[in-house]
Design an enzyme around this catalytic site. Structure first.
Site, PDB file in Angstrom:
ATOM      1  N   CYS A   1      34.657 -43.303 -16.197  1.00 20.56           N
ATOM      2  CA  CYS A   1      35.919 -42.905 -16.825  1.00 20.56           C
ATOM      3  C   CYS A   1      36.146 -41.925 -16.095  1.00 20.56           C
ATOM      4  CB  CYS A   1      36.411 -43.631 -18.141  1.00 20.56           C
ATOM      5  SG  CYS A   1      35.772 -45.302 -18.990  1.00 20.56           S
TER       6      CYS A   1
ATOM      7  N   LYS B   1      32.786 -44.884  -9.171  1.00 17.51           N
ATOM      8  CA  LYS B   1      31.791 -43.964  -7.976  1.00 17.51           C
ATOM      9  C   LYS B   1      30.778 -43.456  -8.096  1.00 17.51           C
ATOM     10  CE  LYS B   1      31.629 -41.075  -4.151  1.00 17.51           C
ATOM     11  NZ  LYS B   1      30.878 -42.196  -2.977  1.00 17.51           N
TER      12      LYS B   1
HETATM   13  O1  M6R Z   1      25.928 -40.344  -6.170  1.00 17.78           O
HETATM   14  P1  M6R Z   1      24.423 -41.547  -6.487  1.00 17.78           P
HETATM   15  O2  M6R Z   1      24.051 -40.557  -4.890  1.00 17.78           O
HETATM   16  O3  M6R Z   1      23.324 -40.927  -7.289  1.00 17.78           O
HETATM   17  O4  M6R Z   1      24.980 -42.786  -6.786  1.00 17.78           O
HETATM   18  C1  M6R Z   1      24.225 -44.026  -6.505  1.00 17.78           C
HETATM   19  C2  M6R Z   1      24.564 -44.892  -5.835  1.00 17.78           C
HETATM   20  O5  M6R Z   1      25.320 -45.613  -7.223  1.00 17.78           O
HETATM   21  C3  M6R Z   1      25.747 -44.900  -4.835  1.00 17.78           C
HETATM   22  O6  M6R Z   1      25.288 -44.447  -3.613  1.00 17.78           O
HETATM   23  C4  M6R Z   1      26.386 -46.491  -4.692  1.00 17.78           C
HETATM   24  O7  M6R Z   1      25.322 -47.565  -3.877  1.00 17.78           O
HETATM   25  C5  M6R Z   1      27.939 -46.431  -3.904  1.00 17.78           C
HETATM   26  N1  M6R Z   1      28.657 -47.201  -4.018  1.00 17.78           N
HETATM   27  C6  M6R Z   1      27.165 -47.281  -2.241  1.00 17.78           C
HETATM   28  O8  M6R Z   1      28.303 -46.816  -1.488  1.00 17.78           O
END
Ligand code: M6R
Length: 584
Positions: free
Chosen positions: A2, A579
């Site tokens: 959040c 995100k």
């Molecule tokens: O913040 P992070 O790079 O660790 O996040 C990993 C994944 O949650 C993130 O890359 C997710 O798969 C994205 N929404 C892909 O576009």
């Protein structure tokens, strides 16, 4: 996860918080709520739906207060309802709590609370009533928060607005919180972009930190460790970097930022890379750990390291635990993460406590950025689109450079990077953008698409498929083009579309595989640097040698974007997503 933002100061808090919470919407957008001081009471407004709509509904812009806390929710415990939106009050209306995280023992704690009236179905409400309970007998809200913090299990950061004192109280475990020191007041927020317009002087809180936020002064103490130093840092980006910059969506803005970021990288001193290379050369194994898109960057990196004789193992955060019996003391771990807050990775950190850790991370001050021994900061500026684009490309490029450094060929790789940057001018030209749009026109009504490639190209295909799924809601399956004939080809008909990535040493074999697929009716959209007979639609990339994946990824990102745009979807806020993923 959040988003939380609070402000206490002498200026009107409401415009700051309205603007700030919109900036945090990438962290969750199921429902919105706010609590602020009004005379001798706390006013709460909340509803399900997008921040902007709820703000307009309650005409929040017209209200005034000097102290408040706003929250945007991505539901974890308790469904998406008005009652479950934060902040949540205690029985007396004296305190309101905005929370980010999960309280693992909330049902137990709820059972221990007698005589309290619960109005929501959230773990958060337990905090409000526990604080209320602990304030009975004259304890301060600060004492109560300390006591409650010790009782809760799991990762939880929260901000408390107390009617009867002039402060905000914030406490952090897991989810990020950062203070912003402005001229006429102090912000507390989940992320710097939410207030960077007003100040770039920030203090990142550590786990166990409790901050008492007055109008001009703050006090931080740590309930876990006494040794922490809280320095004021200067944010490495400005308000301009955190807005859409005239683009319709953050995703497009961030895709288009990539050529500039790669150009900037070309001019850096590569000091960290030179430090890292010798460590990797002497390691027994190099594990590259990531989740989602960052895991795809890890896979690309591992493939490059293996090429240079390094025993590299790409691992998804949640799987790291399964390696616990084979990890050796001199294994090195490279952690790749945009947010630095991904729970799957953070939870696995204890098993690699004694190992050397390198981070390739975008968000400064994040949990993972602090857990590593050497940090390569991606420095891409805020990435706000839920679909990660620029962080993927930059992480994979850094890994390519590190791999080259281990082979003593960093200079050559930098020359290749420079060459790619020159060729990049021909990538995003109107003719190519027009083909991407016409391809999007063809595929946007499909239920399913294959993404094909071999070797490096297959890893790009996996990432490209993820982009298509998350923003365009099309079932997109990446399959190694060589594997396709071992079964999946049974699914092909004249209604099938495949997006194929073709480049490099296995070009001939890939084209053979594509011919087999085409012979069975499949239409092929080829992403390659030269046309091929097998392509029904050809999207031209530019030759970039070891950096071919950059060209391909940018085209794939645009294709997913244009497909989603054709479908009229809310590209920056895909359904069910947030995100960074701070739950396990
Ligand atoms: O913040 P992070 O790079 O660790 O996040 C990993 C994944 O949650 C993130 O890359 C997710 O798969 C994205 N929404 C892909 O576009």
């Amino acid at each position: 996860m959040c988003g939380i933002i609070g402000y206490n100061g002498t200026d009107d808090a409401i415009p700051y918080l309205v603007e700030g919470i919109k900036n945090l919407e990438y962290r969750g957008y199921d429902s919105f709520g706010c609590a602020f001081d009004k005379g001798n009471s706390i006013v709460i407004k909340k509803d399900i739906g997008r921040v902007e709509d709820v703000i307009n509904k309650y005409k929040l812009q017209n209200l005034h207060s000097n102290r408040g806390v706003f929250h945007t929710r991505w539901a974890t415990t308790g469904s998406v309802t008005v009652e479950n939106a934060h902040p949540i009050m205690d029985c007396t209306g004296r305190i309101a709590v905005a929370h980010n995280g999960i309280i693992e023992n909330w049902t137990e704690l709820k059972d221990s609370l007698h005589g309290h009236k619960f109005v929501s179905n959230t773990d958060t409400e337990v905090l409000s009533h526990l604080i209320e309970e602990n304030m009975k007998g004259g304890n301060t809200v600060v004492d109560a928060v300390k006591t409650v913090f010790k009782k809760i299990k799991g990762s939880s950061s929260f901000v408390v607005l107390n009617r009867d004192s002039n402060e905000l109280v914030a406490i952090k475990k897991g989810s990020p919180l950062v203070l912003g020191l402005a001229k006429n007041g102090i912000f507390i927020s989940s992320d710097v972009p939410s207030f960077v317009k007003h100040t770039n002087r920030v203090i990142y809180l550590f786990d166990g930190d409790m901050a008492i936020i007055g109008k001009k002064h703050y006090k931080i103490s740590n309930l876990i460790s006494k040794k922490i130093k809280h320095n004021v840092s200067i944010a490495n980006f400005s308000a301009k970097d955190a807005d859409k910059g005239g683009y319709e969506h953050f995703m497009l803005k961030e895709i288009m930022e990539q050529p500039g970021l790669l150009k900037k990288l070309e001019m850096s001193d590569f000091g960290e890379i030179l430090k890292i290379a010798p460590l990797l050369k002497t390691a027994s194994g190099v594990y590259l750990v990531g989740a989602g898109t960052s895991f795809h960057a890890a896979r690309l990196g591992a493939r490059m390291f293996r090429e240079n004789g390094i025993n590299a193992i790409p691992v998804q955060g949640q799987d790291l635990i399964t390696y616990k019996n084979v990890i050796l003391p001199n294994d090195v771990f490279i952690i790749i993460s945009q947010s630095g807050e991904t729970a799957d990775i953070i939870t696995a950190l204890p098993i690699i406590k004694a190992n050397r850790k390198i981070g390739i991370i975008n968000v400064e001050g994040s949990t993972l950025s602090r857990a590593v021994d050497i940090l390569v900061s991606l420095n891409t500026g805020p990435e706000k689109s839920v679909a990660s684009t620029k962080a993927f490309t930059l992480s994979a490029v850094y890994l390519t450079l590190i791999a080259a450094a281990t082979a003593g060929t960093l200079e050559n790789a930098i020359s290749d990077l420079k060459l790619m940057n020159i060729n990049m001018y021909n990538l995003l030209v109107p003719s190519v953008l027009a083909v991407i749009r016409s391809a999007a026109e063809k595929i946007n009504r499909l239920d399913s698409i294959f993404f094909l490639g071999r070797d490096y190209n297959y890893i790009v295909a996996v990432e490209a498929a993820l982009k298509m799924k998350e923003v365009a809601y099309i079932h997109a399956e990446a399959i190694d083009a060589a594997t396709f004939k071992h079964g999946p080809i049974a699914l092909v008909s004249d209604k099938t579309y495949a997006i194929a990535f073709v480049s490099g040493a296995i070009e001939k074999e890939t084209l053979n595989n594509l011919q087999e697929v085409k012979a069975r009716g499949c239409k092929i959209i080829g992403i390659a640097n030269k046309p091929q007979d097998v392509f029904d639609i050809f999207i031209r990339t530019q030759d970039a040698g070891r950096f071919d994946f950059v060209m391909q990824a940018i085209i794939a990102q645009l294709l997913a974007y244009e497909t989603a745009r054709k479908k009229g979807l809310d590209i920056d806020h895909p359904k069910n997503l947030a995100k960074s993923v701070t739950t396990l």
